[in-house]
Design a protein around this motif. Structure first.
Motif, PDB file in Angstrom:
ATOM      1  N   LEU A  74       0.814  -1.228   0.000  1.00 58.66           N
ATOM      2  CA  LEU A  74       0.000   0.000   0.000  1.00 58.66           C
ATOM      3  C   LEU A  74       0.852   1.286   0.000  1.00 58.66           C
ATOM      4  O   LEU A  74       0.594   2.172  -0.815  1.00 58.66           O
ATOM      5  N   PRO A  75       1.880   1.376   0.871  1.00 60.78           N
ATOM      6  CA  PRO A  75       2.720   2.589   0.822  1.00 60.78           C
ATOM      7  C   PRO A  75       3.404   2.773  -0.531  1.00 60.78           C
ATOM      8  O   PRO A  75       3.581   3.901  -0.978  1.00 60.78           O
ATOM      9  N   MET A  76       3.774   1.660  -1.176  1.00 61.79           N
ATOM     10  CA  MET A  76       4.401   1.762  -2.494  1.00 61.79           C
ATOM     11  C   MET A  76       3.411   2.366  -3.490  1.00 61.79           C
ATOM     12  O   MET A  76       3.767   3.224  -4.299  1.00 61.79           O
ATOM     13  N   LEU A  77       2.161   1.911  -3.414  1.00 64.23           N
ATOM     14  CA  LEU A  77       1.126   2.437  -4.309  1.00 64.23           C
ATOM     15  C   LEU A  77       0.869   3.915  -4.038  1.00 64.23           C
ATOM     16  O   LEU A  77       0.698   4.716  -4.953  1.00 64.23           O
ATOM     17  N   GLN A  78       0.872   4.257  -2.739  1.00 67.62           N
ATOM     18  CA  GLN A  78       0.566   5.641  -2.366  1.00 67.62           C
ATOM     19  C   GLN A  78       1.622   6.616  -2.855  1.00 67.62           C
ATOM     20  O   GLN A  78       1.322   7.756  -3.169  1.00 67.62           O
ATOM     21  N   SER A  79       2.873   6.135  -2.930  1.00 68.45           N
ATOM     22  CA  SER A  79       3.936   7.077  -3.284  1.00 68.45           C
ATOM     23  C   SER A  79       4.517   6.824  -4.670  1.00 68.45           C
ATOM     24  O   SER A  79       5.361   7.575  -5.127  1.00 68.45           O
ATOM     25  N   GLY A  80       4.071   5.767  -5.351  1.00 63.92           N
ATOM     26  CA  GLY A  80       4.841   5.340  -6.521  1.00 63.92           C
ATOM     27  C   GLY A  80       4.264   5.567  -7.900  1.00 63.92           C
ATOM     28  O   GLY A  80       4.879   5.167  -8.870  1.00 63.92           O
TER      29      GLY A  80
END
Lengths: 161, 269
Positions: A74-80
């Protein structure tokens, strides 16, 4: 937003050099897909991530990234700025269905196309995933042809919509 | 609940014993032998009552443990249909492990098939190439007459075709080998479930052993602080089921991608 019109190049303008240098066992795509689109593969088994990554590479997609569950994904999706998410269901930490719901609940990620690739085969689960807004559902064990077909179908719709 | 009863029980036992012992000493001091004898009987009675109470408590604990054992283990069972209603959870675990064996066997066979098919292709290409290389060397050294050269010319063409198709076939085999590795994910999920079952069985057995041990030291205080923790842990197990072992026997499960597609299209996908 992950999907800008520049990702969708009309077929007649698409020059696919990769097809020239490398013979693939796969037939041609019926729609033009941005082969550089950024894809996140979420699965707790590294062998399955590797299989999907290799299949995608064979389909021409090389911009792939990996996460081992929703908590890291999820953090990867949020920032990527990802263009496409492929996720398993049954994972420790955060499951794929929870990840799907979390993505759909976020304004920035709401329209991200999501393909679920999972061994979960109960009708209730498939319905739950559909209601949560999944774009495609592939049950394991699957074939390369099925994966290609579902990706194609998802982007046909995204393209049309 | 049991713990407080237990503490109260032993306090009660102690005060009862002390009280009766004091009256025994009093009766003896008074020289009342029959009174003293009845006090001795009373002491015995008090002790026996506490033993019965303790045995009752342990029996209840044992009963609870056995009941929990069954309930918790049922979680690992697939819903039984009529035929295998009496199938035990261990038989279910055996089915799961059989599934693992079949999956790994299939994957190993598929991989070996692909390797066995590919190896002669690679060997033939290499042999053809080395023979051509020799003749090519003769050409470079100008040791070749025109008719031989025309023949070499055709053979090079054929070889290039072979190299092309051979490389494509090998590529296809490599892809099939790659796909066959998917077993690791599926069998891993199944094995994890069986490990959970074994852990659960082990925990319950430890509890049973502990309860049984207490029968020997009847006044011992039972500590069951971890009881709730065990219950929570089992409740936490993910609702995801992993690969279906007997998909064809279950109505609530799809048997393949086609059924998934049908279901989704019925939902407007």
């Amino acid at each position: 937003m992950s999907f800008s019109p520049k990702n969708w190049i009309p077929t007649n303008l698409l020059l696919d050099f990769s097809g020239e240098s490398r013979k693939s066992i796969y037939v041609e795509w019926s729609i033009a897909l941005d082969k550089n689109m950024k894809i996140l593969i979420v699965d707790d088994f590294s062998t399955m991530r590797r299989i999907i990554k290799n299949l995608l590479r064979d389909l021409g997609f090389t911009n792939t990234h990996e996460a081992d569950d929703g908590v890291t994904g999820l953090p990867m999706l949020q920032s990527g700025n990802f263009d496409f998410l492929i996720t398993d269901w049954n994972m420790p930490g955060m499951t794929g269905i929870d990840l799907l719901k979390a993505v759909r609940a976020e304004d920035r990620l709401r329209d991200l196309p999501i393909l679920m690739v999972t061994a979960e085969a109960k009708r209730d689960q498939i319905i739950e995933a559909a209601q949560a807004g999944v774009n495609g559902y592939v049950v394991k064990p699957f074939t390369a042809a099925v994966l290609k077909e579902k990706i194609e179908k998802i982007f046909e719709r995204v393209d049309a919509g | 609940m049991l713990e407080t009863n237990d503490t109260d029980g032993s306090t009660e036992l102690f005060s009862d014993l002390r009280e009766t012992a004091e009256s025994l000493v009093k009766k003896l001091d008074e020289g009342d032998l029959s009174g003293a004898t009845s006090m001795i009987f009373k002491i015995n009675e008090v002790r026996d009552r506490s033993i019965y109470k303790e045995v009752g408590r342990l029996t209840r604990g044992l009963h609870d443990a056995i009941v929990n054992f069954q309930i918790d283990v049922e979680k690992y069972n697939l819903p039984n249909d009529n035929e295998n209603e009496n199938e035990s959870h261990m038989a279910n675990a055996r089915d799961r492990l059989d599934y693992v064996i079949n999956m790994t066997q299939d994957a190993a066979n598929k991989t070996m098939d692909m390797v066995e098919e590919g190896m002669p292709m690679a060997t033939n290409l290499s042999q053809e190439a080395s023979i051509l290389k020799q003749d090519w060397g003769r050409l470079i050294r100008r040791e070749m007459d025109p008719s031989e050269f025309r023949e070499l010319y055709k053979r090079v063409d054929v070889f290039l075709d072979h190299a092309n198709s051979g490389a494509n076939s090998l590529n296809e085999n490599f892809n099939n080998i790659l796909m066959a590795q998917g077993f690791q994910d599926l069998t891993g999920q199944v094995i994890k479930k069986v490990i959970h079952l074994v852990q659960e069985v082990e925990e319950r057995l430890v509890e049973l052993v502990r309860l049984a041990g207490e029968v020997e030291e009847i006044t011992g205080v039972v500590i069951r602080e971890d009881r709730g923790a065990i219950g929570e842990k089992t409740a936490d197990i993910c609702e995801a089921e992993g690969p279906q072992i007997k998909a064809e026997d279950r109505a609530d499960v799809v048997s393949g991608q086609d059924e998934v597609d049908d279901l989704l299209s019925s939902l407007g996908f």
